[in-house]
Design a protein around this motif. Structure first.
Motif, PDB file in Angstrom:
ATOM      1  N   LEU A 186       0.826  -1.211   0.000  1.00  0.00           N
ATOM      2  CA  LEU A 186       0.000   0.000   0.000  1.00  0.00           C
ATOM      3  C   LEU A 186       0.852   1.250   0.000  1.00  0.00           C
ATOM      4  O   LEU A 186       0.540   2.253  -0.653  1.00  0.00           O
ATOM      5  CB  LEU A 186      -0.930  -0.005   1.211  1.00  0.00           C
ATOM      6  N   LEU A 187       1.954   1.208   0.741  1.00  0.00           N
ATOM      7  CA  LEU A 187       2.841   2.358   0.779  1.00  0.00           C
ATOM      8  C   LEU A 187       3.419   2.618  -0.607  1.00  0.00           C
ATOM      9  O   LEU A 187       3.529   3.762  -1.044  1.00  0.00           O
ATOM     10  CB  LEU A 187       3.963   2.104   1.791  1.00  0.00           C
ATOM     11  N   THR A 188       3.772   1.526  -1.298  1.00  0.00           N
ATOM     12  CA  THR A 188       4.298   1.692  -2.655  1.00  0.00           C
ATOM     13  C   THR A 188       3.263   2.344  -3.545  1.00  0.00           C
ATOM     14  O   THR A 188       3.578   3.221  -4.347  1.00  0.00           O
ATOM     15  CB  THR A 188       4.695   0.338  -3.257  1.00  0.00           C
ATOM     16  N   GLU A 189       2.011   1.914  -3.402  1.00  0.00           N
ATOM     17  CA  GLU A 189       0.965   2.506  -4.225  1.00  0.00           C
ATOM     18  C   GLU A 189       0.880   4.002  -3.998  1.00  0.00           C
ATOM     19  O   GLU A 189       0.808   4.786  -4.941  1.00  0.00           O
ATOM     20  CB  GLU A 189      -0.386   1.880  -3.881  1.00  0.00           C
ATOM     21  N   SER A 190       0.889   4.380  -2.723  1.00  0.00           N
ATOM     22  CA  SER A 190       0.721   5.807  -2.460  1.00  0.00           C
ATOM     23  C   SER A 190       1.953   6.574  -2.913  1.00  0.00           C
ATOM     24  O   SER A 190       1.847   7.686  -3.439  1.00  0.00           O
ATOM     25  CB  SER A 190       0.419   6.053  -0.986  1.00  0.00           C
ATOM     26  N   LEU A 191       3.154   5.992  -2.745  1.00  0.00           N
ATOM     27  CA  LEU A 191       4.362   6.674  -3.198  1.00  0.00           C
ATOM     28  C   LEU A 191       4.323   6.862  -4.706  1.00  0.00           C
ATOM     29  O   LEU A 191       4.671   7.925  -5.227  1.00  0.00           O
ATOM     30  CB  LEU A 191       5.611   5.883  -2.813  1.00  0.00           C
ATOM     31  N   LEU A 192       3.889   5.836  -5.417  1.00  0.00           N
ATOM     32  CA  LEU A 192       3.815   5.949  -6.869  1.00  0.00           C
ATOM     33  C   LEU A 192       2.862   7.064  -7.266  1.00  0.00           C
ATOM     34  O   LEU A 192       3.155   7.901  -8.122  1.00  0.00           O
ATOM     35  CB  LEU A 192       3.355   4.624  -7.478  1.00  0.00           C
ATOM     36  N   LEU A 193       1.702   7.078  -6.594  1.00  0.00           N
ATOM     37  CA  LEU A 193       0.720   8.120  -6.879  1.00  0.00           C
ATOM     38  C   LEU A 193       1.323   9.506  -6.652  1.00  0.00           C
ATOM     39  O   LEU A 193       1.208  10.400  -7.488  1.00  0.00           O
ATOM     40  CB  LEU A 193      -0.488   7.914  -5.967  1.00  0.00           C
ATOM     41  N   PHE A 194       2.000   9.654  -5.523  1.00  0.00           N
ATOM     42  CA  PHE A 194       2.572  10.958  -5.215  1.00  0.00           C
ATOM     43  C   PHE A 194       3.671  11.319  -6.199  1.00  0.00           C
ATOM     44  O   PHE A 194       3.832  12.477  -6.573  1.00  0.00           O
ATOM     45  CB  PHE A 194       3.124  10.966  -3.782  1.00  0.00           C
ATOM     46  N   LEU A 195       4.461  10.324  -6.619  1.00  0.00           N
ATOM     47  CA  LEU A 195       5.535  10.638  -7.554  1.00  0.00           C
ATOM     48  C   LEU A 195       4.967  11.105  -8.888  1.00  0.00           C
ATOM     49  O   LEU A 195       5.473  12.048  -9.500  1.00  0.00           O
ATOM     50  CB  LEU A 195       6.436   9.419  -7.759  1.00  0.00           C
ATOM     51  N   VAL A 196       3.913  10.430  -9.354  1.00  0.00           N
ATOM     52  CA  VAL A 196       3.299  10.878 -10.604  1.00  0.00           C
ATOM     53  C   VAL A 196       2.762  12.289 -10.432  1.00  0.00           C
ATOM     54  O   VAL A 196       2.933  13.158 -11.289  1.00  0.00           O
ATOM     55  CB  VAL A 196       2.168   9.924 -11.029  1.00  0.00           C
ATOM     56  N   GLY A 197       2.117  12.519  -9.268  1.00  0.00           N
ATOM     57  CA  GLY A 197       1.627  13.870  -8.994  1.00  0.00           C
ATOM     58  C   GLY A 197       2.766  14.859  -8.963  1.00  0.00           C
ATOM     59  O   GLY A 197       2.656  15.973  -9.464  1.00  0.00           O
ATOM     60  N   GLY A 198       3.905  14.454  -8.382  1.00  0.00           N
ATOM     61  CA  GLY A 198       5.054  15.341  -8.308  1.00  0.00           C
ATOM     62  C   GLY A 198       5.559  15.713  -9.686  1.00  0.00           C
ATOM     63  O   GLY A 198       5.914  16.856  -9.960  1.00  0.00           O
ATOM     64  N   LEU A 199       5.594  14.733 -10.575  1.00  0.00           N
ATOM     65  CA  LEU A 199       6.035  15.016 -11.940  1.00  0.00           C
ATOM     66  C   LEU A 199       5.109  16.008 -12.607  1.00  0.00           C
ATOM     67  O   LEU A 199       5.532  16.979 -13.231  1.00  0.00           O
ATOM     68  CB  LEU A 199       6.044  13.717 -12.748  1.00  0.00           C
ATOM     69  N   ALA A 200       3.809  15.738 -12.466  1.00  0.00           N
ATOM     70  CA  ALA A 200       2.831  16.650 -13.070  1.00  0.00           C
ATOM     71  C   ALA A 200       2.949  18.039 -12.468  1.00  0.00           C
ATOM     72  O   ALA A 200       2.695  19.044 -13.127  1.00  0.00           O
ATOM     73  CB  ALA A 200       1.430  16.097 -12.877  1.00  0.00           C
ATOM     74  N   SER A 201       3.373  18.107 -11.204  1.00  0.00           N
ATOM     75  CA  SER A 201       3.430  19.399 -10.536  1.00  0.00           C
ATOM     76  C   SER A 201       4.469  20.299 -11.176  1.00  0.00           C
ATOM     77  O   SER A 201       4.335  21.522 -11.149  1.00  0.00           O
ATOM     78  CB  SER A 201       3.766  19.212  -9.054  1.00  0.00           C
ATOM     79  N   LEU A 202       5.512  19.708 -11.758  1.00  0.00           N
ATOM     80  CA  LEU A 202       6.538  20.551 -12.376  1.00  0.00           C
ATOM     81  C   LEU A 202       5.938  21.365 -13.508  1.00  0.00           C
ATOM     82  O   LEU A 202       6.249  22.544 -13.687  1.00  0.00           O
ATOM     83  CB  LEU A 202       7.679  19.681 -12.900  1.00  0.00           C
ATOM     84  N   LEU A 203       5.061  20.719 -14.259  1.00  0.00           N
ATOM     85  CA  LEU A 203       4.396  21.437 -15.342  1.00  0.00           C
ATOM     86  C   LEU A 203       3.604  22.603 -14.777  1.00  0.00           C
ATOM     87  O   LEU A 203       3.704  23.746 -15.230  1.00  0.00           O
ATOM     88  CB  LEU A 203       3.448  20.464 -16.060  1.00  0.00           C
ATOM     89  N   PHE A 204       2.832  22.282 -13.747  1.00  0.00           N
ATOM     90  CA  PHE A 204       1.993  23.300 -13.151  1.00  0.00           C
ATOM     91  C   PHE A 204       2.828  24.430 -12.577  1.00  0.00           C
ATOM     92  O   PHE A 204       2.488  25.604 -12.672  1.00  0.00           O
ATOM     93  CB  PHE A 204       1.133  22.644 -12.078  1.00  0.00           C
ATOM     94  N   ALA A 205       3.947  24.048 -11.963  1.00  0.00           N
ATOM     95  CA  ALA A 205       4.816  25.062 -11.352  1.00  0.00           C
ATOM     96  C   ALA A 205       5.349  26.020 -12.411  1.00  0.00           C
ATOM     97  O   ALA A 205       5.377  27.229 -12.201  1.00  0.00           O
ATOM     98  CB  ALA A 205       5.966  24.401 -10.614  1.00  0.00           C
ATOM     99  N   SER A 206       5.764  25.490 -13.545  1.00  0.00           N
ATOM    100  CA  SER A 206       6.347  26.390 -14.539  1.00  0.00           C
ATOM    101  C   SER A 206       5.279  27.314 -15.118  1.00  0.00           C
ATOM    102  O   SER A 206       5.552  28.478 -15.401  1.00  0.00           O
ATOM    103  CB  SER A 206       7.072  25.610 -15.633  1.00  0.00           C
ATOM    104  N   TRP A 207       4.049  26.825 -15.254  1.00  0.00           N
ATOM    105  CA  TRP A 207       2.970  27.715 -15.689  1.00  0.00           C
ATOM    106  C   TRP A 207       2.794  28.851 -14.701  1.00  0.00           C
ATOM    107  O   TRP A 207       2.687  30.019 -15.052  1.00  0.00           O
ATOM    108  CB  TRP A 207       1.647  26.968 -15.783  1.00  0.00           C
TER     109      TRP A 207
END
Lengths: 110, 884
Positions: free
Chosen positions: B400-421
């Protein structure tokens, strides 16, 4: 059953196995049987504890394994002490002696 | 050595899985066989012997697993397995995954964006080699505690330059607006007049040509200039022969000797595109009385700031004795350039934004955690089965921890896009000429430290917020769960309570965010709406500065302004016109020291106020109110004893209690004594959040100025008058560059743009926080209803009315919401105290805000509960009771 060896601290089990192999090279079952005999039934290893310890000792380079034929012409992996294993065993025995003496001293005084 | 062997062993296990497995299998089989043989010798049958051995020594499969798990490589394998499984699970529920990833992307992205500004402005060192050795000199009055604001006197500087031992280099400079003529329209370029070692001390290298040398600084040396890359490529079209080319600055010929790269910037100077050596006459160099020259220096290697401070203290003590008239009580404040620049960057505003986005991130994470908890209860069966099959709790939690970490990492990647905007939007909101004062402007971008920060936050939140569902689900009682008839469990009580706590906490945080944001926005709106003391609507301002070389006599200055004014006055659409030496929000001003006749100052005590020279009808054009006395008129002509008008606060504080009209003020050293003839309202000169200050006005006729701001109040839209004003000015002097023609409202907007950005961000974040909070409540309530469908069915079958059911659900939701809101209000009462310095005419415990925000939230919470409650109400008891 008889899960006593898992109560043994990991290091102590390692030391006993090394001692077994110092006497002569043996395969896994031989180690277990000899240990049971010499401890007069106190230590009965199950397969899991034994082979986990063996794998560990192998990986640390303290023992070396070799496939050989047994008396019953069956194939088994025989383990022998390496030079490093011998040194480690001597060191562990010395350390064990020290600890035992210290504990005995403490228990005597109280 | 043994570590290497261990690694080798593990790698072999990983890559030769088949062979290792086969060997182990054979070995274990042999072991069990031999043990069985022993038993058979004692008389057991083979079958019984094998069974007995399995019981005593462990079965083959289990032992294989145990041995395999003992190696370090099995951990890697497990992680990899978990990762693949997690990816598959996330793909299977695209709705959940999208919502969670978006939520995280926004939350983490906002934090990353603000952090990159904090990094660029406060953490990264200045972009010069060894910036720690750069220090700023400024004159300070030890006795009265005032500092000069980053300047010193020329004589003090040059004496120190000659005699100091602590500094490798010392540099004096001044910002300047330089008139460029020829090669196109006359243009006023922001730049600087600098000591020859200006660039070398900062360690800046030109991209073409050279920097200044000591030769260039000698009086009588040929005029030389250095351009910026932008100016070279703009006005001079990137002329490859630019070095050696002659350009006209202020009507004189200068030879271009170098071009600086576009990245070069001294934040204290602002945007600068053109530099010339500092042209000081010998008299100016010897001037010890006027404190006006900005200066900095680079410490010698090995010399500390303390040592330098000791040297300046001694040096100035010596100067004090030698020049008591000018230097009594004066010394130099030596401070690090980095500290000084950072202080100007608006630390408090950025920190507030950082805290707010931090709270928003917490809210977002809580939402995602709730989503995961909810989803986990639907998978309870899956975990129960796995547990029954032998999976350890640790393994399940790891999954379960892996699942949540994966989710957060994908969110983190997407956040870079949002941050640059986000960062791009913020930078677009900052107007042109302010950018020069912002460190690293244009170079705030995705870089290593920002990526590290994003990764760090992502992992931290992933672990912390992933822990709850992992913990929860691995704890379920397999027996009980498997016996449940419904695919979803009633959920452990602890799990439901955890979700309620999360949501309540979310709401509390959202309330804090909303209240803080509302206070800040309110403060901003008030500061923008509050009268600056004049009426800026429909006012157009044209600013320019007459060059010293062309306009040498005061009479020339007076004639110029009179002529332009007479032309502007008759323009159609011009309701009222006038001119002043400086206009409010024009970006610069002038001050003067004064003494009230009859109230002499203590030796060393100084008293100053901003000074503006204005034409007679300035006050009526600007609509500045008269409090007492009179405005200037034609009687205040050139040659007569000067009249003075002061601001109301100055009258109150300087001439406390007495009638100011008729009092005499001595202005500066050279100016004569003037008489106060009127008092006007306070005005805002530089910032919207200014506290009312002192101001001295004098007639332009009696105090000719070189800088002008022509003010035109038009009957309609002021922008249509812009060309007409320009033409009027050029009709008087064809070559006069005009620095700007802008509506006064624009000038004000530009200065308050920083506040505006913060206010806009606050609005965005508060809407986001409320939205997330609403979703959080909705999610929890919807799940609650689903879980209790059975119970609802029973109740309705027993006779409860739908309305009763609805009330029941609503009341539960409302309790939750109100609990959160209450906690949030209490937290906000404490938190807003920290905002006090940023608020303008708004108290940190503004009652209107503290009542309306919670009320708004209560309504939102109610609305969010409504849909699930309505659904619950419409449950058909027969369906509910049968629900599997």
């Amino acid at each position: 059953m008889a899960d006593k060896p898992s109560d043994l601290v990991q290091g102590t089990l390692d030391m006993l196995i090394l001692k077994m192999l110092a006497l002569e090279p043996m395969h896994g079952y031989g180690i277990a049987v000899r240990l049971e005999q010499m401890s007069q039934g106190v230590f009965r290893l199950n397969a899991g504890s034994l082979f986990v310890a063996v794998q560990r000792l192998q990986r640390d380079g303290l023992i070396r394994g070799e496939w050989k034929a047994t008396e019953n012409s069956r194939r088994a992996k025989y383990y022998a002490l390496t030079e490093q294993g011998r040194k480690r065993l001597n060191g562990e025995i010395r350390e064990w002696g020290r600890q035992v003496a210290a504990i005995a001293r403490i228990l005597e005084t109280s | 050595m043994s570590i290497l062997r261990s690694i080798a062993g593990g790698l072999r296990s990983l890559f030769r899985k088949e062979q290792v497995s086969k060997e182990l299998n054979e070995e274990l089989n042999g072991f069990l066989e031999m043990a069985a043989e022993e038993k058979m010798k004692q008389g057991m049958s083979r079958k019984d012997a094998l069974r007995a051995v399995r019981l005593e020594r462990g079965s083959l499969e289990v032992t294989m697993e145990v041995v395999r798990a003992a190696g370090w490589e099995s951990f890697l394998e497990t992680c990899w397995q978990d990762l693949r499984f997690a990816a598959r699970i996330l793909r299977k529920t695209p709705g959940f995954t999208t919502v969670a990833v978006l939520t995280l992307a926004v939350g983490i992205g906002a934090n990353a964006a603000i952090f990159s500004y904090i990094d660029a402005w406060f953490i990264k060192p200045l972009p010069y080699p060894q910036p720690g050795r750069l220090v700023i000199f400024e004159t300070q009055d030890k006795k009265h505690g005032w500092t000069s604001g980053g300047v010193t006197s020329a004589a003090d500087f040059f004496d120190f330059q000659k005699q100091n031992t602590s500094f490798e280099q010392t540099v004096a400079w001044g910002g300047a607006s330089l008139n460029l003529t020829g090669d196109g329209l006359p243009e006023l370029v922001d730049g600087g007049r600098v000591s020859w070692n200006f660039f070398d001390t900062l360690g800046a290298k030109p991209i073409l040509g050279r920097t200044f040398t000591a030769e260039d600084d000698r009086s009588g040396a040929p005029h030389v200039a250095i351009l910026s890359q932008g100016l070279w490529q703009g006005r001079y079209a990137g002329d490859p022969q630019i070095i050696g080319r002659n350009i006209a600055i202020g009507g004189e010929a200068y030879t271009v000797v170098g071009v600086m790269p576009g990245t070069f910037q001294l934040p204290l100077m602002g945007i600068a595109n053109l530099w010339t050596p500092l042209p000081l006459t010998d008299m100016e160099r010897a001037d010890r009385g006027n404190v006006w020259l900005p200066a900095f220096g680079r410490l010698k290697r090995g010399v500390t700031l303390e040592q330098a401070r000791a040297e300046t203290a001694t040096f100035f003590a010596h100067l004090e004795k030698e020049f008591p008239k000018t230097n009594t009580n004066l010394t130099w404040l030596v401070s690090s350039m980095t500290d000084r620049i950072r202080r100007e960057e608006g630390g408090p505003e950025v920190m507030i934004c950082f805290v707010v986005v931090g709270l928003v991130l917490l809210i977002a994470c809580a939402n995602v955690a709730n989503l995961m908890l909810a989803r986990a209860t639907t998978r309870a069966r899956e975990f129960a089965v796995r547990g029954a099959l032998g999976a350890t709790r640790r393994r399940l939690a790891g999954q379960l921890l892996t699942e949540s970490l994966l989710l957060f990492l994908v969110g983190g990647l997407a956040s870079l896009l949002f941050a640059s905007w986000g960062m791009r939007w913020i930078e677009s909101q900052i107007p042109g000429h302010i950018r020069g004062y912002i460190v690293n402007y244009g170079h705030v971008e995705l870089d290593f430290s920002m990526l590290m920060f994003t990764l760090g936050i992502t992992l931290l939140c992933g672990l912390v917020f992933g822990f709850a569902p992992a913990f929860e689900n691995s704890r379920l009682d397999a027996n009980h769960t498997l016996k449940e008839t419904s695919g979803q469990t009633s959920g452990s009580k602890r799990g439901a309570r955890l979700r309620r706590i999360f949501v309540a906490a979310e709401i509390a945080l959202a309330v804090v965010v909303l209240i803080s944001a509302t206070l800040l926005v309110k403060s901003f709106i008030i500061s923008v709406r509050s009268s600056p003391g004049y009426n800026p609507a429909n006012v157009l301002v044209a600013q320019l500065a007459l060059p010293k070389t062309k306009y040498t006599e005061d009479s020339q200055l007076r004639n110029f302004s009179d002529e332009v004014l007479s032309r502007i006055r008759v323009l159609p659409g011009a309701a009222s016109t006038s001119v002043a030496s400086h206009v409010p929000f024009g970006g610069f001003g002038q001050g003067v020291e004064f003494q009230v006749a009859g109230k002499p100052l203590q030796p060393g005590e100084r008293q100053g106020a901003p000074l503006t020279a204005v034409s007679a009808d300035y006050f009526s054009t600007m609509q500045i109110g008269l409090v007492k006395g009179r405005f200037f008129d034609s009687s205040d002509a050139y040659g007569i004893s000067p009249s003075i008008i002061i601001s109301q606060t100055m009258a109150r504080q300087v001439l406390s209690g007495e009638d100011p009209i008729g009092k005499k003020l001595r202005l500066g050293e050279q100016h004569s004594v003037g008489t106060i003839v009127g008092i006007v309202n306070d005005i805002k000169m530089y910032y919207l959040r200014e506290r009312p200050g002192w101001h001295i006005y004098v007639p332009l006729a009696q105090f000719p100025s070189r800088t002008f701001g022509f003010v035109l109040r038009s009957s309609g839209d002021p922008t249509i008058m812009a060309t007409a004003i320009r033409d009027a000015i050029w009709a008087v002097d064809r070559d006069q560059p005009i620095s700007s023609v802008e509506p006064l409202e624009n000038l004000i907007a530009v200065v308050s743009s920083g506040d505006r950005v913060v206010a806009d961000l606050m609005v965005f974040f508060s809407v986001l926080a409320m939205f997330l909070g609403a979703i959080g409540i909705y999610g929890v309530m919807a799940h609650l209803v689903l879980q209790r469908i059975h119970e609802i069915g029973i109740r309705m079958a027993l006779g409860a009315s739908p309305a009763h059911v609805m009330r029941m659900i609503l009341s539960q939701g409302l309790k939750l919401g109100l609990g959160g809101v209450g906690a949030g209000m209490i937290a906000a009462l404490g938190a807003t105290r920290l905002l006090a310095t940023q608020l303008y005419q708004v108290t940190p415990t503004d009652p209107l805000t503290f009542i309306s925000v919670p009320l708004l939230f209560a309504i939102v919470a109610l609305a969010a509960c409504y849909v699930p409650a309505w659904r619950g109400m419409r449950v058909d008891p027969m369906v509910a009771l049968r629900c599997e």
